[in-house]
Design a protein around this motif. Structure first.
Motif, PDB file in Angstrom:
ATOM      1  N   HIS A  56       1.059  -1.118  -0.118  1.00  0.00           N
ATOM      2  CA  HIS A  56      -0.089  -0.128   0.115  1.00  0.00           C
ATOM      3  C   HIS A  56       1.068   1.833  -0.325  1.00  0.00           C
ATOM      4  O   HIS A  56       2.003   1.573   0.846  1.00  0.00           O
ATOM      5  N   ASN A  90     -13.924  -5.291   1.422  1.00  0.00           N
ATOM      6  CA  ASN A  90     -13.021  -4.588   0.375  1.00  0.00           C
ATOM      7  C   ASN A  90     -11.570  -4.483   1.696  1.00  0.00           C
ATOM      8  O   ASN A  90     -10.802  -3.711   1.662  1.00  0.00           O
ATOM      9  N   THR A 115      -6.036  -4.388   1.916  1.00  0.00           N
ATOM     10  CA  THR A 115      -7.014  -3.340   1.162  1.00  0.00           C
ATOM     11  C   THR A 115      -7.647  -3.354   0.170  1.00  0.00           C
ATOM     12  O   THR A 115      -5.907  -3.714  -0.476  1.00  0.00           O
ATOM     13  N   ARG A 116      -8.428  -3.523  -0.304  1.00  0.00           N
ATOM     14  CA  ARG A 116      -8.905  -3.237  -2.264  1.00  0.00           C
ATOM     15  C   ARG A 116      -8.538  -1.777  -2.573  1.00  0.00           C
ATOM     16  O   ARG A 116      -9.685  -1.635  -1.095  1.00  0.00           O
ATOM     17  N   GLU A 117      -8.895  -0.814  -3.353  1.00  0.00           N
ATOM     18  CA  GLU A 117      -9.070   0.241  -3.633  1.00  0.00           C
ATOM     19  C   GLU A 117      -8.979   0.327  -5.096  1.00  0.00           C
ATOM     20  O   GLU A 117      -8.090  -0.313  -5.899  1.00  0.00           O
ATOM     21  N   ALA A 118      -9.781   1.189  -5.901  1.00  0.00           N
ATOM     22  CA  ALA A 118      -9.584   0.954  -7.336  1.00  0.00           C
ATOM     23  C   ALA A 118      -9.646  -0.478  -8.431  1.00  0.00           C
ATOM     24  O   ALA A 118      -8.990  -0.849  -9.222  1.00  0.00           O
TER      25      ALA A 118
END
Ligand code: ZN
Ligand code: ZN
Length: 154
Positions: A56, A90, A115-118
């Motif tokens: 991240h 997410n 985490t999942r982002e976009a």
């Protein structure tokens, strides 16, 4: 890695059908376990750029690349075992053990957060846990198909 090499992440799949499409950016990891596996394989193969991209952005500290390079050059990874994988909204946690060459056998057991982002999964950090007790008659973590006691446990 040849075209018929098994994936270093011990999925039992060929590398070209498992972590390679992620390493080459032709696919994105569909879940945090796949990302975790691809990061393990990237450690195994020395793919520092991939490890940085999947960390991240808030966790990329100055000197991260050098620290990764040093860790890769000092560790001979032997196998991966996924213990648990939880995912919701997410956020995900994956518990795994990564085994490395040492005397006695080295184990990195960690509960990692993602985490999942976009649409993309990122590794954040992890909590170290005590080493796993390995049964002498269980199948060895390295993917050889032999019993632990006749393989890396001998
Ligand atoms: Zn893989
Ligand atoms: Zn083994």
């Amino acid at each position: 890695m040849s075209d018929s090499s098994l994936c270093p992440c011990n999925s039992g799949l060929l590398y070209k059908e498992c972590c390679q499409p992620l390493h080459q950016h032709t696919h994105v990891a569909e879940d945090a376990e796949k990302l975790m596996r691809s990061r393990y394989s990237a450690y195994h193969l020395g793919l520092v750029d991939y490890l940085l991209e999947t960390l991240h952005p808030s966790k990329r500290h100055p000197g991260e690349r050098e620290a990764l390079q040093e860790s890769i050059s000092q560790t001979d990874w032997l196998g991966l075992k996924i213990i648990d994988h939880k995912e919701a909204n997410n956020l995900a946690e994956v518990e795994f053990v990564a085994f490395y060459d040492d005397e006695p056998l080295g184990q990195l057991r960690e509960r990692s957060r993602f985490t999942r982002e976009a649409g993309r999964w990122f590794y954040h950090d992890g909590l170290f846990l005590p080493p796993l007790k390995l049964g002498r008659n269980e199948v060895c973590f390295c993917g050889s198909g032999r019993k632990f006691k006749q393989c890396h446990g001998s």
